[in-house]
Design a protein around this motif. Structure first.
Motif, PDB file in Angstrom:
ATOM      1  N   SER A 174     -43.737 -15.144 -50.228  1.00  0.00           N
ATOM      2  CA  SER A 174     -44.748 -15.843 -49.761  1.00  0.00           C
ATOM      3  C   SER A 174     -44.002 -17.346 -49.135  1.00  0.00           C
ATOM      4  CB  SER A 174     -45.985 -16.539 -50.740  1.00  0.00           C
ATOM      5  OG  SER A 174     -46.409 -15.322 -51.045  1.00  0.00           O
ATOM      6  N   LEU A 175     -44.575 -17.500 -47.745  1.00  0.00           N
ATOM      7  CA  LEU A 175     -44.128 -18.613 -46.981  1.00  0.00           C
ATOM      8  C   LEU A 175     -45.089 -19.688 -47.278  1.00  0.00           C
ATOM      9  CD1 LEU A 175     -42.205 -16.725 -44.186  1.00  0.00           C
ATOM     10  CD2 LEU A 175     -41.356 -17.339 -46.501  1.00  0.00           C
ATOM     11  N   VAL A 176     -44.749 -20.794 -47.467  1.00  0.00           N
ATOM     12  CA  VAL A 176     -45.913 -21.743 -47.597  1.00  0.00           C
ATOM     13  C   VAL A 176     -45.322 -23.000 -46.626  1.00  0.00           C
ATOM     14  CG1 VAL A 176     -44.827 -22.976 -49.403  1.00  0.00           C
ATOM     15  CG2 VAL A 176     -47.181 -23.448 -48.941  1.00  0.00           C
ATOM     16  N   GLY A 177     -46.484 -23.622 -45.919  1.00  0.00           N
ATOM     17  CA  GLY A 177     -46.060 -24.818 -45.007  1.00  0.00           C
ATOM     18  C   GLY A 177     -47.026 -25.257 -43.960  1.00  0.00           C
ATOM     19  N   HIS A 178     -47.862 -24.381 -43.705  1.00  0.00           N
ATOM     20  CA  HIS A 178     -49.179 -24.601 -42.826  1.00  0.00           C
ATOM     21  C   HIS A 178     -50.099 -25.173 -43.875  1.00  0.00           C
ATOM     22  CE1 HIS A 178     -47.832 -23.046 -38.928  1.00  0.00           C
ATOM     23  NE2 HIS A 178     -47.527 -22.032 -39.780  1.00  0.00           N
ATOM     24  N   THR A 179     -50.780 -26.122 -43.179  1.00  0.00           N
ATOM     25  CA  THR A 179     -52.142 -26.697 -44.020  1.00  0.00           C
ATOM     26  C   THR A 179     -53.523 -26.128 -43.492  1.00  0.00           C
ATOM     27  OG1 THR A 179     -51.788 -28.607 -42.513  1.00  0.00           O
ATOM     28  CG2 THR A 179     -50.647 -28.871 -44.536  1.00  0.00           C
ATOM     29  N   GLY A 180     -53.417 -25.138 -42.541  1.00  0.00           N
ATOM     30  CA  GLY A 180     -54.506 -24.762 -42.089  1.00  0.00           C
ATOM     31  C   GLY A 180     -54.666 -23.366 -41.954  1.00  0.00           C
ATOM     32  N   PRO A 181     -55.667 -22.396 -41.636  1.00  0.00           N
ATOM     33  CA  PRO A 181     -55.789 -21.192 -41.369  1.00  0.00           C
ATOM     34  C   PRO A 181     -54.409 -20.788 -40.234  1.00  0.00           C
ATOM     35  CG  PRO A 181     -57.775 -21.680 -41.563  1.00  0.00           C
ATOM     36  CD  PRO A 181     -56.724 -23.167 -41.322  1.00  0.00           C
ATOM     37  N   VAL A 182     -53.837 -19.529 -40.755  1.00  0.00           N
ATOM     38  CA  VAL A 182     -52.914 -18.970 -39.715  1.00  0.00           C
ATOM     39  C   VAL A 182     -53.517 -18.123 -38.822  1.00  0.00           C
ATOM     40  CG1 VAL A 182     -50.709 -17.480 -39.734  1.00  0.00           C
ATOM     41  CG2 VAL A 182     -50.955 -19.058 -41.590  1.00  0.00           C
ATOM     42  N   THR A 183     -53.304 -18.320 -37.789  1.00  0.00           N
ATOM     43  CA  THR A 183     -54.183 -17.422 -36.483  1.00  0.00           C
ATOM     44  C   THR A 183     -53.291 -16.379 -35.845  1.00  0.00           C
ATOM     45  OG1 THR A 183     -53.762 -19.350 -34.784  1.00  0.00           O
ATOM     46  CG2 THR A 183     -55.729 -19.699 -36.163  1.00  0.00           C
ATOM     47  N   CYS A 184     -51.897 -16.750 -35.815  1.00  0.00           N
ATOM     48  CA  CYS A 184     -50.898 -15.808 -35.251  1.00  0.00           C
ATOM     49  C   CYS A 184     -49.905 -15.880 -35.577  1.00  0.00           C
ATOM     50  CB  CYS A 184     -51.139 -16.085 -33.626  1.00  0.00           C
ATOM     51  SG  CYS A 184     -50.580 -18.041 -33.447  1.00  0.00           S
ATOM     52  N   LEU A 185     -48.970 -14.756 -35.412  1.00  0.00           N
ATOM     53  CA  LEU A 185     -47.335 -14.633 -36.211  1.00  0.00           C
ATOM     54  C   LEU A 185     -46.976 -13.454 -35.162  1.00  0.00           C
ATOM     55  CD1 LEU A 185     -47.059 -11.872 -38.056  1.00  0.00           C
ATOM     56  CD2 LEU A 185     -48.382 -13.551 -39.670  1.00  0.00           C
ATOM     57  N   GLN A 186     -45.543 -13.654 -35.144  1.00  0.00           N
ATOM     58  CA  GLN A 186     -44.769 -12.345 -34.743  1.00  0.00           C
ATOM     59  C   GLN A 186     -43.275 -12.694 -35.225  1.00  0.00           C
ATOM     60  OE1 GLN A 186     -44.389 -12.647 -30.653  1.00  0.00           O
ATOM     61  NE2 GLN A 186     -42.543 -11.176 -30.206  1.00  0.00           N
ATOM     62  N   PHE A 187     -42.407 -11.608 -35.634  1.00  0.00           N
ATOM     63  CA  PHE A 187     -41.202 -11.784 -36.114  1.00  0.00           C
ATOM     64  C   PHE A 187     -40.285 -10.880 -35.381  1.00  0.00           C
ATOM     65  CE2 PHE A 187     -43.176  -8.505 -38.949  1.00  0.00           C
ATOM     66  CZ  PHE A 187     -42.261  -7.279 -38.787  1.00  0.00           C
ATOM     67  N   ASP A 188     -39.012 -11.080 -35.378  1.00  0.00           N
ATOM     68  CA  ASP A 188     -37.945 -10.191 -34.926  1.00  0.00           C
ATOM     69  C   ASP A 188     -36.993 -10.037 -36.041  1.00  0.00           C
ATOM     70  OD1 ASP A 188     -36.530 -12.622 -34.996  1.00  0.00           O
ATOM     71  OD2 ASP A 188     -36.527 -12.892 -32.799  1.00  0.00           O
ATOM     72  N   ASP A 189     -35.685  -9.599 -36.022  1.00  0.00           N
ATOM     73  CA  ASP A 189     -34.611  -9.684 -36.751  1.00  0.00           C
ATOM     74  C   ASP A 189     -34.321 -10.552 -37.674  1.00  0.00           C
ATOM     75  OD1 ASP A 189     -34.846  -6.824 -35.771  1.00  0.00           O
ATOM     76  OD2 ASP A 189     -33.052  -7.111 -34.467  1.00  0.00           O
ATOM     77  N   VAL A 190     -34.641 -11.870 -37.088  1.00  0.00           N
ATOM     78  CA  VAL A 190     -33.940 -13.081 -37.853  1.00  0.00           C
ATOM     79  C   VAL A 190     -35.136 -13.970 -38.082  1.00  0.00           C
ATOM     80  CG1 VAL A 190     -32.564 -14.846 -37.571  1.00  0.00           C
ATOM     81  CG2 VAL A 190     -31.652 -12.869 -36.831  1.00  0.00           C
ATOM     82  N   HIS A 191     -36.132 -14.369 -37.149  1.00  0.00           N
ATOM     83  CA  HIS A 191     -36.970 -15.239 -37.233  1.00  0.00           C
ATOM     84  C   HIS A 191     -38.435 -14.695 -37.272  1.00  0.00           C
ATOM     85  CE1 HIS A 191     -33.556 -17.533 -35.251  1.00  0.00           C
ATOM     86  NE2 HIS A 191     -33.800 -18.304 -36.277  1.00  0.00           N
ATOM     87  N   LEU A 192     -39.278 -15.566 -37.757  1.00  0.00           N
ATOM     88  CA  LEU A 192     -40.717 -15.239 -38.019  1.00  0.00           C
ATOM     89  C   LEU A 192     -41.426 -16.657 -37.515  1.00  0.00           C
ATOM     90  CD1 LEU A 192     -43.314 -13.815 -38.808  1.00  0.00           C
ATOM     91  CD2 LEU A 192     -42.933 -15.119 -41.142  1.00  0.00           C
ATOM     92  N   VAL A 193     -42.308 -16.607 -36.332  1.00  0.00           N
ATOM     93  CA  VAL A 193     -42.979 -17.711 -35.711  1.00  0.00           C
ATOM     94  C   VAL A 193     -44.406 -17.377 -36.036  1.00  0.00           C
ATOM     95  CG1 VAL A 193     -43.454 -18.845 -33.559  1.00  0.00           C
ATOM     96  CG2 VAL A 193     -41.229 -17.619 -33.951  1.00  0.00           C
ATOM     97  N   THR A 194     -44.744 -18.679 -36.564  1.00  0.00           N
ATOM     98  CA  THR A 194     -46.452 -18.708 -36.751  1.00  0.00           C
ATOM     99  C   THR A 194     -47.074 -19.966 -36.222  1.00  0.00           C
ATOM    100  OG1 THR A 194     -45.825 -19.893 -39.059  1.00  0.00           O
ATOM    101  CG2 THR A 194     -45.741 -17.434 -39.203  1.00  0.00           C
ATOM    102  N   GLY A 195     -48.498 -19.614 -35.704  1.00  0.00           N
ATOM    103  CA  GLY A 195     -49.171 -20.467 -35.176  1.00  0.00           C
ATOM    104  C   GLY A 195     -50.254 -20.774 -36.291  1.00  0.00           C
TER     105      GLY A 195
ATOM    106  N   MET B  75     -50.343 -16.975 -29.915  1.00  0.00           N
ATOM    107  CA  MET B  75     -48.825 -17.376 -29.707  1.00  0.00           C
ATOM    108  C   MET B  75     -48.205 -16.023 -29.541  1.00  0.00           C
ATOM    109  SD  MET B  75     -45.824 -17.144 -31.359  1.00  0.00           S
ATOM    110  CE  MET B  75     -46.414 -16.654 -32.976  1.00  0.00           C
ATOM    111  N   MET B  76     -47.127 -15.892 -28.717  1.00  0.00           N
ATOM    112  CA  MET B  76     -46.278 -14.964 -28.694  1.00  0.00           C
ATOM    113  C   MET B  76     -44.971 -15.450 -27.954  1.00  0.00           C
ATOM    114  SD  MET B  76     -46.889 -11.227 -26.760  1.00  0.00           S
ATOM    115  CE  MET B  76     -46.041  -9.859 -27.013  1.00  0.00           C
ATOM    116  N   PHE B  77     -43.975 -14.590 -28.380  1.00  0.00           N
ATOM    117  CA  PHE B  77     -42.490 -15.024 -27.823  1.00  0.00           C
ATOM    118  C   PHE B  77     -41.750 -13.894 -27.432  1.00  0.00           C
ATOM    119  CE2 PHE B  77     -41.592 -14.220 -32.301  1.00  0.00           C
ATOM    120  CZ  PHE B  77     -40.455 -13.446 -32.091  1.00  0.00           C
TER     121      PHE B  77
END
Length: 652
Positions: free
Chosen positions: A532-553, A582-584
């Protein structure tokens, strides 16, 4: 002396010509003179009195002489060679090989001579070279003079005499000369800069010409792709025709049984049971998943990569209400969009027109994904539907009876050319609340719903194979103390936000963002939360990951980049309003942050910039553009959907 006279006489000149031949043809002056005398005498006799017997004798003798001369083989060969010689050969015979090569190298076509810039410099190249040469000599003399003046100053301080007036005048003249040379060099620099500007302008014109050529090639390429696709589909239809005949009876009978079982009153059986593959609905020779007729391009468009980043490619008046979801397969390919006007439209991005509607949901579609020909849509009616775009059929105008195309006053209607009736494949019904997020890869689909569950679907069997309860997983983690140390006290999930904001799967790995601000990484083999990854203080609305990184909005107005190897935050940045999409790709991260522009972040240099309809619009000067709600990015091709239903395509 005698020899000299002979050379200066006409006979001496004829000897010289006789050695080389006239114009390199082998004819000497003697041959020409003899031939000329015969022609002159012949003309004289012809123009003389007709009754003179002497003239007739001369004419007869002249003609006999001409015939005798022409009968000689050597003379005939020389005359024939002269008649066959072209003017170019005559000129070449008088020029040496080196001179011909020099003239060929120096020759320039008119196209190159037309773009020669005007010479604005008042100084020649030689003068510029002379100025540079004198500058070097001046520096050497200046160094010598400096050392000499230093010695004189030392002598003056020791009681010596000051510099003479002649020396000072000479030095003044030298400085004046150097000042003039500096003026010449400045003028030459200005001319060089002007020349460079002309070259840059010419290069821009050349770039525009090549871009137009590239655009034409891509249009021709698209036409060829369509023709090849039609041929491939016809070949596949011909190959599938023999085994289709026995299947026409068995296939409806199988699903009639399934429909009867659902009509028997058992909703559980209707929701999760299916005896055979959902792809049996399609005419196929094999019970295995359908062999899709690929419409994937054999070569991807590259035109948008050569435009300035942030340039608009196309703007479409797609819907009459806010865009809720959209996705496309590749640049200038096929796009599917959904909005709160309860419509799902399929678009040809290359032509900028609508292909048709995907009709079947009873409420608005909240999420969708396009993968090659397959489209998955999740709706507020708690259902997920699968569509196969390769089954789009072309129909005539008279046979098309769609309700949208019949309305001539509909601003979105276009001449009907396709029907989407056969595109529907199957409906997945197991959730009891609206579907807010989905993602599929190969034969596995993951969906998230407001019923606080995640469901794993097997697309071959068309049934739910696993249900993941998010609240149960959170309770288990809290009892084990794995989440309590990260969860701030007093935080409650936002009731207005989607409980499951985003999901993405890859093989057995699943990432899920929920309304409590947590990102949970699941293992689908065990059905347990791996991390479990914690850090956001509001609802997570979008996410995307690749081999190394996970990007969340998140609605907390921030985007966070996580390192999947360590589970820690790699980078984070915030905006003024909540992140809705969000997208990358390999170069950039794009996000919709409640503004009339798309927020772009360059991962390489860390630069932030804006792209979209609101760039350059001042709210004080006029009304601003509607806010961007959804973004999709692939290979530098950005598509954004707005609150007023418009969709724009941009280079990014």
């Amino acid at each position: 002396m005698e020899k000299h006279r002979r050379d200066e006489s006409p006979s001496g000149l004829s000897d010289i010509i006789e050695q080389d031949g006239l114009l390199g043809t082998g004819l000497t002056s003697r041959h020409i003179e003899a031939f000329g005398r015969k022609v002159t005498s012949t003309a004289g006799h012809l123009m003389g009195p007709s009754g003179d017997s002497t003239n007739n004798a001369h004419y007869h003798n002249a003609m006999v002489g001409i015939h005798r001369e022409l009968r000689r083989p050597n003379t005939q060969r020389k005359v024939f060679s002269l008649t066959q010689t072209t003017p170019t050969d005559l000129v070449r015979s008088k020029l040496s090989t080196s001179e011909i090569q020099s003239r060929a190298v120096c020759a320039l076509p008119d196209e190159l001579l037309a773009n020669i810039p005007d010479d604005s410099s008042s100084y020649s190249l030689f003068e510029g070279f002379q100025v540079s040469q004198e500058d070097r000599e001046y520096r050497k003399s200046h160094r010598r003079r400096t050392s000499k003046n230093k010695q004189l100053e030392d002598g003056k301080s020791a009681g010596g005499l000051p510099s003479s007036p002649d020396g000072l005048k000479k030095e003044r003249e030298t400085h004046n000369r150097r000042l003039e040379m500096m003026g010449v060099r400045k003028n030459m620099c200005s001319s060089e800069i002007h020349d460079i500007d002309n070259k840059i302008a010419n290069l821009h014109n050349m770039r525009k010409i090549v871009l137009d050529r590239l655009a034409g090639l891509e249009m021709d390429e698209a036409e060829l792709e369509n023709e090849l696709t039609e041929i491939d589909n016809k070949l596949e239809d011909i190959q599938e025709e023999p085994p289709e005949t026995p299947k026409t009876v068995d296939t409806p009978r199988t699903f009639e049984t399934s429909d009867n079982s659902s009509a028997s009153g058992d909703p559980a059986m209707d929701a999760s049971f299916m005896s055979e593959s959902i792809y049996q609905k399609l005419p196929s020779a094999s019970p295995k998943p359908i062999k899709h007729k690929s419409t994937r391009k054999r070569s991807m468009p590259v035109l948008h990569e050569h435009f300035e980043p942030g340039s608009m490619i196309k703007e479409i008046e797609a819907h009459t209400d806010m865009v809720t979801a959209m996705d496309f397969d590749y640049p200038f390919g096929t796009m599917v969009s959904a909005a709160l006007d309860d419509t799902v439209r399929v678009w040809d991005l290359n032509a900028g027109r609508s292909i048709g509607f995907l009709e079947g949901h009873h409420a608005s579609v909240r999420c969708l994904q396009v993968e090659d020909n397959i489209v998955a849509t999740g709706s507020m009616d708690a259902s997920i539907k699968l569509w196969d775009l390769s089954r789009v059929r072309t129909v005539s105008r008279s046979s098309h009876t769609g309700r949208h195309e019949e309305d001539e006053d509909d601003v979105f209607s276009s001449p009907p050319s396709t029907t989407m009736e056969d595109c529907f494949v199957h409906s997945l019904d197991a959730h009891v609340a609206e579907v807010t997020a989905l993602h599929f890869r190969k034969n596995t689909l993951i969906s998230g719903s407001s019923d606080k569950t995640l469901r794993q679907w097997d697309l071959e069997k068309g049934r739910c194979v696993q249900t993941l309860d998010v609240l149960w997983a959170a309770a288990q983690a809290t009892s084990l103390g794995t989440e309590s140390q990260w969860r701030p006290t007093g935080r409650t999930p936002d009731a207005s936000a989607d409980f499951v904001g985003a999901v993405q799967c890859f093989d057995a790995a699943l990432a899920c963002g929920t309304a409590d601000g947590m990102i949970r990484l699941w293992d689908l083999r065990s059905g347990q939360v791996h991390r479990s990854l914690v850090g956001h203080t509001g609802p997570v609305t979008c996410l995307q990951f690749d081999d190394v990184h996970l990007v969340t909005g998140s609605s907390d107005r921030s985007i966070r980049i996580w390192d999947l190897r360590t589970g820690s935050i790699f980078d984070a940045y915030a905006y003024d309003k909540p992140i809705t999409s969000m997208m990358f790709d390999a170069r950039r991260i794009v996000a919709a942050a409640g503004e009339n522009v798309v927020k772009v972040y360059d991962k390489a240099d860390g630069r932030h910039w804006d792209c979209g309809p609101g760039v350059g619009i001042d709210d004080e000067q006029g009304p601003s553009s509607p806010n961007v709600e959804r973004v999709r990015l692939k290979d530098g091709y950005l598509v954004e959907g707005r609150k007023d239903g418009f969709i724009g395509a941009w280079t990014c």
